[in-house]
Design a protein around this motif. Structure first.
Motif, PDB file in Angstrom:
ATOM      1  N   ALA A   1     -42.750   6.354   0.988  1.00  0.00           N
ATOM      2  CA  ALA A   1     -42.159   5.756  -0.213  1.00  0.00           C
ATOM      3  C   ALA A   1     -42.638   4.319  -0.401  1.00  0.00           C
ATOM      4  CB  ALA A   1     -40.636   5.802  -0.126  1.00  0.00           C
ATOM      5  N   PHE A   2     -42.788   3.582   0.707  1.00  0.00           N
ATOM      6  CA  PHE A   2     -43.299   2.208   0.606  1.00  0.00           C
ATOM      7  C   PHE A   2     -44.693   2.203  -0.019  1.00  0.00           C
ATOM      8  CE2 PHE A   2     -40.687   0.844   4.573  1.00  0.00           C
ATOM      9  CZ  PHE A   2     -39.562   0.667   3.789  1.00  0.00           C
ATOM     10  N   VAL A   3     -45.537   3.135   0.417  1.00  0.00           N
ATOM     11  CA  VAL A   3     -46.910   3.201  -0.094  1.00  0.00           C
ATOM     12  C   VAL A   3     -46.919   3.537  -1.585  1.00  0.00           C
ATOM     13  CG1 VAL A   3     -49.091   4.466   0.036  1.00  0.00           C
ATOM     14  CG2 VAL A   3     -47.923   3.794   2.141  1.00  0.00           C
ATOM     15  N   VAL A   4     -46.144   4.556  -1.966  1.00  0.00           N
ATOM     16  CA  VAL A   4     -46.109   4.971  -3.371  1.00  0.00           C
ATOM     17  C   VAL A   4     -45.511   3.864  -4.241  1.00  0.00           C
ATOM     18  CG1 VAL A   4     -45.183   6.650  -5.014  1.00  0.00           C
ATOM     19  CG2 VAL A   4     -45.987   7.417  -2.775  1.00  0.00           C
ATOM     20  N   ALA A   5     -44.424   3.245  -3.761  1.00  0.00           N
ATOM     21  CA  ALA A   5     -43.778   2.177  -4.526  1.00  0.00           C
ATOM     22  C   ALA A   5     -44.726   1.002  -4.738  1.00  0.00           C
ATOM     23  CB  ALA A   5     -42.516   1.707  -3.807  1.00  0.00           C
ATOM     24  N   ARG A   6     -45.478   0.680  -3.701  1.00  0.00           N
ATOM     25  CA  ARG A   6     -46.416  -0.445  -3.805  1.00  0.00           C
ATOM     26  C   ARG A   6     -47.566  -0.103  -4.746  1.00  0.00           C
ATOM     27  NH1 ARG A   6     -48.075  -3.875   1.547  1.00  0.00           N
ATOM     28  NH2 ARG A   6     -48.957  -5.692   0.497  1.00  0.00           N
ATOM     29  N   THR A   7     -48.042   1.134  -4.674  1.00  0.00           N
ATOM     30  CA  THR A   7     -49.147   1.557  -5.536  1.00  0.00           C
ATOM     31  C   THR A   7     -48.739   1.576  -7.003  1.00  0.00           C
ATOM     32  OG1 THR A   7     -50.047   2.929  -3.750  1.00  0.00           O
ATOM     33  CG2 THR A   7     -50.812   3.404  -5.983  1.00  0.00           C
ATOM     34  N   LEU A   8     -47.537   2.094  -7.273  1.00  0.00           N
ATOM     35  CA  LEU A   8     -47.066   2.222  -8.654  1.00  0.00           C
ATOM     36  C   LEU A   8     -46.336   0.980  -9.161  1.00  0.00           C
ATOM     37  CD1 LEU A   8     -45.700   5.893  -8.607  1.00  0.00           C
ATOM     38  CD2 LEU A   8     -47.994   5.081  -9.200  1.00  0.00           C
ATOM     39  N   GLY A   9     -46.024   0.060  -8.235  1.00  0.00           N
ATOM     40  CA  GLY A   9     -45.269  -1.123  -8.633  1.00  0.00           C
ATOM     41  C   GLY A   9     -43.850  -0.787  -9.043  1.00  0.00           C
ATOM     42  N   ASP A  10     -43.262   0.206  -8.372  1.00  0.00           N
ATOM     43  CA  ASP A  10     -41.932   0.681  -8.757  1.00  0.00           C
ATOM     44  C   ASP A  10     -41.093   0.929  -7.505  1.00  0.00           C
ATOM     45  OD1 ASP A  10     -39.700   1.826  -9.845  1.00  0.00           O
ATOM     46  OD2 ASP A  10     -40.743   3.480 -10.841  1.00  0.00           O
ATOM     47  N   SER A  11     -40.181   0.009  -7.196  1.00  0.00           N
ATOM     48  CA  SER A  11     -39.378   0.116  -5.976  1.00  0.00           C
ATOM     49  C   SER A  11     -38.336   1.224  -6.050  1.00  0.00           C
ATOM     50  CB  SER A  11     -38.688  -1.218  -5.682  1.00  0.00           C
ATOM     51  OG  SER A  11     -37.813  -1.567  -6.735  1.00  0.00           O
ATOM     52  N   ARG A  12     -38.098   1.770  -7.251  1.00  0.00           N
ATOM     53  CA  ARG A  12     -37.120   2.857  -7.373  1.00  0.00           C
ATOM     54  C   ARG A  12     -37.545   4.090  -6.583  1.00  0.00           C
ATOM     55  NH1 ARG A  12     -36.798   3.258 -13.779  1.00  0.00           N
ATOM     56  NH2 ARG A  12     -39.046   3.150 -13.360  1.00  0.00           N
ATOM     57  N   VAL A  13     -38.846   4.212  -6.347  1.00  0.00           N
ATOM     58  CA  VAL A  13     -39.369   5.350  -5.585  1.00  0.00           C
ATOM     59  C   VAL A  13     -38.699   5.433  -4.215  1.00  0.00           C
ATOM     60  CG1 VAL A  13     -41.435   6.238  -4.410  1.00  0.00           C
ATOM     61  CG2 VAL A  13     -41.597   5.379  -6.759  1.00  0.00           C
TER      62      VAL A  13
END
Length: 203
Positions: free
Chosen positions: A173-185
């Protein structure tokens, strides 16, 4: 160490932590740390013999933070319920709360950041990372096994793997959130994990 010396050491650690989390251990130079912390090279080497000794201090500091956070979360869960399954669900729910207020993506986990560059680190640093992850596993496995005795699951999982799944979910989730710029992930993925546990142990 004097109060001023302690504050300087903490400034170095804080600056180094931020840089390592943003760009990795290998890409972080002592000169960058000096600039970010606003200190001299002499001040740096007064507190740390080398970049390797700084890496050790950083991971020990992070491990202490993680351990304290884990103790606090577990204490809150145990206060709210004596049921082992509910304790695990509460732990995950409290972690959701931790990440709900983030303005931007979470920087991630220092253990994971170090693991990506394992070949650059000495065995003592690696051992701190390993011990930290295994402690989370131990805590969760004991509660998951107790939950299984009370609420036999629909499928018989490997409880170590099920406990590790929380770390896997978070790191992914940290990787996806950082990639998308969306901490809701991060919160969404934790909710999926909590829902999976609820379904697995459904009465």
């Amino acid at each position: 160490m004097t109060g001023k010396g302690s504050r300087t050491r903490e400034r170095i650690l804080e600056a180094a932590h931020d840089l390592v989390m943003r760009q990795g251990y290998a890409a972080t130079s002592i000169d960058q740390i000096l600039e970010a912390a606003g200190i001299t090279k002499g001040a740096f080497f007064y507190h740390f013999k080398s970049k390797a000794s700084l890496a050790q201090a950083l991971v020990e500091r992070y491990a202490a933070f993680e351990e304290g956070m884990m103790r606090d979360i577990l204490a809150r869960a145990e206060k709210l319920s004596a049921d082992p399954l509910q304790q695990v669900l509460i732990v995950v729910g409290l972690m959701e709360e931790l990440f709900e207020g983030l303005e931007g993506p979470h920087p991630g986990c220092l253990f994971a950041s170090y693991c990506y560059q394992n070949e650059l680190l000495d065995e003592d640093v690696k051992q701190v990372c390993t011990t930290g992850m295994l402690e989370w596993r131990r805590v969760l496995v004991s509660r998951l096994e107790a939950a299984a005795e009370r609420y036999p699951p629909r499928l018989a999982p490997d409880y170590r793997s099920l406990a590790d799944m929380l770390t896997v979910v978070l790191e992914g989730a940290f990787v996806v959130a950082r990639t998308l710029g969306d901490s809701r992930v991060i919160v969404e993925q934790l909710r999926h994990y909590r829902s999976y546990l609820e379904l697995l142990f459904a009465r």
